[in-house]
Write an enzyme that holds these catalytic residues in place. Sequence first.
Site, short mmCIF file in Angstrom:
data_model
loop_
_atom_site.label_atom_id
_atom_site.label_comp_id
_atom_site.label_asym_id
_atom_site.label_seq_id
_atom_site.Cartn_x
_atom_site.Cartn_y
_atom_site.Cartn_z
N GLY A 12 1.46 -3.53 -2.00
CA GLY A 12 0.20 -4.30 -2.00
C GLY A 12 0.32 -5.56 -2.83
O GLY A 12 -0.52 -5.83 -3.68
N SER A 14 0.53 -8.83 -1.62
CA SER A 14 0.25 -10.08 -0.90
C SER A 14 -0.81 -10.92 -1.59
O SER A 14 -1.09 -12.04 -1.17
CB SER A 14 -0.16 -9.78 0.54
OG SER A 14 -1.31 -8.93 0.57
N ARG A 15 -1.43 -10.40 -2.63
CA ARG A 15 -2.43 -11.18 -3.39
C ARG A 15 -2.79 -10.37 -4.65
O ARG A 15 -2.23 -9.31 -4.91
CB ARG A 15 -3.69 -11.44 -2.56
CG ARG A 15 -4.36 -10.17 -2.08
CD ARG A 15 -5.71 -10.44 -1.40
NE ARG A 15 -6.31 -9.16 -1.06
CZ ARG A 15 -6.17 -8.57 0.12
NH1 ARG A 15 -5.47 -9.15 1.08
NH2 ARG A 15 -6.73 -7.40 0.35
N ASP A 63 2.21 0.16 6.04
CA ASP A 63 1.06 0.87 5.47
C ASP A 63 1.52 2.01 4.56
O ASP A 63 2.13 2.98 5.03
CB ASP A 63 0.24 1.41 6.67
CG ASP A 63 -1.02 2.14 6.24
OD1 ASP A 63 -1.18 2.41 5.04
OD2 ASP A 63 -1.83 2.45 7.13
N TYR A 155 -13.54 6.47 -4.67
CA TYR A 155 -12.57 5.57 -5.32
C TYR A 155 -12.22 6.11 -6.70
O TYR A 155 -11.05 6.22 -7.07
CB TYR A 155 -13.17 4.17 -5.42
CG TYR A 155 -12.27 3.17 -6.13
CD1 TYR A 155 -11.20 2.58 -5.46
CD2 TYR A 155 -12.49 2.82 -7.47
CE1 TYR A 155 -10.38 1.67 -6.11
CE2 TYR A 155 -11.68 1.91 -8.12
CZ TYR A 155 -10.62 1.33 -7.43
OH TYR A 155 -9.79 0.44 -8.07
N ALA A 157 -12.47 9.15 -7.77
CA ALA A 157 -11.72 10.41 -7.62
C ALA A 157 -10.26 10.12 -7.26
O ALA A 157 -9.35 10.78 -7.78
CB ALA A 157 -12.36 11.28 -6.55
N LYS A 159 -8.50 7.58 -8.09
CA LYS A 159 -7.79 7.05 -9.26
C LYS A 159 -7.65 8.13 -10.35
O LYS A 159 -6.68 8.14 -11.10
CB LYS A 159 -8.52 5.82 -9.81
CG LYS A 159 -8.53 4.64 -8.84
CD LYS A 159 -7.14 4.14 -8.50
CE LYS A 159 -7.15 2.83 -7.73
NZ LYS A 159 -5.81 2.31 -7.47
N ILE A 188 -11.19 -6.90 -12.67
CA ILE A 188 -10.21 -7.98 -12.55
C ILE A 188 -10.67 -8.91 -11.42
O ILE A 188 -11.12 -8.44 -10.37
CB ILE A 188 -8.79 -7.43 -12.26
CG1 ILE A 188 -8.41 -6.30 -13.25
CG2 ILE A 188 -7.75 -8.55 -12.28
CD1 ILE A 188 -8.35 -6.69 -14.71
P1 NAP Z 1 -6.83 -6.82 -3.50
O1 NAP Z 1 -6.91 -8.22 -3.97
O2 NAP Z 1 -7.77 -6.33 -2.48
O3 NAP Z 1 -5.34 -6.55 -3.01
C1 NAP Z 1 -4.97 -5.32 -2.45
C2 NAP Z 1 -3.53 -5.35 -2.00
O4 NAP Z 1 -3.20 -4.07 -1.43
C3 NAP Z 1 -3.29 -6.38 -0.91
O5 NAP Z 1 -2.01 -6.95 -1.11
C4 NAP Z 1 -3.28 -5.55 0.38
O6 NAP Z 1 -2.44 -6.13 1.37
C5 NAP Z 1 -2.67 -4.26 -0.12
N1 NAP Z 1 -2.97 -3.09 0.70
C6 NAP Z 1 -4.17 -2.57 1.00
N2 NAP Z 1 -4.03 -1.47 1.76
C7 NAP Z 1 -2.69 -1.30 1.94
C8 NAP Z 1 -1.92 -0.35 2.63
N3 NAP Z 1 -2.50 0.67 3.29
N4 NAP Z 1 -0.56 -0.47 2.60
C9 NAP Z 1 0.03 -1.49 1.92
N5 NAP Z 1 -0.67 -2.42 1.26
C10 NAP Z 1 -2.01 -2.33 1.26
O7 NAP Z 1 -6.99 -5.81 -4.71
P2 NAP Z 1 -6.56 -5.89 -6.25
O8 NAP Z 1 -7.78 -6.12 -7.04
O9 NAP Z 1 -5.40 -6.80 -6.44
O10 NAP Z 1 -6.15 -4.36 -6.48
C11 NAP Z 1 -4.80 -3.95 -6.70
C12 NAP Z 1 -4.83 -2.57 -7.32
O11 NAP Z 1 -5.54 -2.62 -8.56
C13 NAP Z 1 -5.55 -1.51 -6.48
O12 NAP Z 1 -4.89 -0.28 -6.56
C14 NAP Z 1 -6.92 -1.42 -7.13
O13 NAP Z 1 -7.54 -0.17 -6.92
C15 NAP Z 1 -6.55 -1.64 -8.59
N6 NAP Z 1 -7.67 -2.08 -9.43
C16 NAP Z 1 -8.31 -3.26 -9.18
C17 NAP Z 1 -9.37 -3.63 -10.01
C18 NAP Z 1 -10.12 -4.91 -9.81
O14 NAP Z 1 -11.17 -5.09 -10.48
N7 NAP Z 1 -9.69 -5.83 -8.97
C19 NAP Z 1 -9.76 -2.82 -11.07
C20 NAP Z 1 -9.09 -1.63 -11.28
C21 NAP Z 1 -8.03 -1.28 -10.45
P3 NAP Z 1 -2.92 -6.53 2.87
O15 NAP Z 1 -4.12 -7.39 2.75
O16 NAP Z 1 -1.72 -7.20 3.44
O17 NAP Z 1 -3.23 -5.24 3.56
#
Ligand code: NAP
Length: 246
Positions: A12, A14-15, A63, A155, A157, A159, A188
């Site tokens: 994951g 890509s961003r 995936d 979500y 659960a 984590k 974040i």
């Molecule tokens: P995000 O900007 O939505 O990025 C999610 C990434 O996961 C994207 O690169 C997406 O790629 C990829 N992805 C989603 N489903 C996938 C799958 N089935 N297989 C492979 N790749 C997949 O989210 P983020 O905020 O960076 O979150 C990253 C991690 O941090 C997550 O585990 C999230 O739960 C955790 N987190 C985030 C926050 C927050 O506040 N942002 C807080 C706590 C924890 P595609 O678009 O190409 O599918």
Amino acid sequence: MSLGGKIALVTGASRGIGRSIAIELAKRGANVIVNYKKDQEGAEKTIELINENGGRGFLYKGDVSSYSFCKNMIEDIIKRFSKLDILVNNAGISKVGLFMDLTEEEFDEIMNVNFKGVFNCCHAVVEHMISRKQGTIVNISSIWGNAGASCEVIYSASKGAVNSFTKALAKELAPSGIRVNAVSPGVIDTQMNKCFSIEEKEALIEEIPMMRMGQGEDIGEVVGFLCDESSRYITGQIITVDGGFL
Ligand code: NAP
């Protein structure tokens, strides 16, 4: 270049947080494989940034909720690079809404990406790491996995499952020289939170003692530390990075 010569996979990436982790590992000298599911353009941008920051980046689309995809991806990486030193399980999705509005399909989707995805990648790589008596795994959890969040029950659960999985696997793999840790981010500033309005974001920020949302880099640097030698005696830990929120 504390990770010079290392091969890392970030799911994951890509961003968002995954991209920041990939860049941080590159800054420390690693070659980084960028997994993503859909966002080709974003993944290519991550590769560009990895290359600009001293590492080499490679794409791997698919995936993480598919067991066979993860097995094939990790076998291919090991074939191509002869090893995999670092696995960062970052791919994740969230759905905000009342518990009773959540469908069975949504339950499956969240659990399959956020928890089974971690299982899938670990299951595919552990034998290889054991055979080399080295390796580092970092799982990206969430503060809601520690505390639970209203309107993010499944979500949270998923984590929480990642947290206990991390602690248990760390104990099982420590004698084989493999460390397993998790980073538990607070709020974040990424696309994951785009569902919140400006007012909702401001209300969230008011609850954060450091008075700002976190940035991807705040998480990336902690993951970098957990992947390199400076953290050699740390395993089985859930490191919270939340500006004092919890
Ligand atoms: P995000 O900007 O939505 O990025 C999610 C990434 O996961 C994207 O690169 C997406 O790629 C990829 N992805 C989603 N489903 C996938 C799958 N089935 N297989 C492979 N790749 C997949 O989210 P983020 O905020 O960076 O979150 C990253 C991690 O941090 C997550 O585990 C999230 O739960 C955790 N987190 C985030 C926050 C927050 O506040 N942002 C807080 C706590 C924890 P595609 O678009 O190409 O599918």
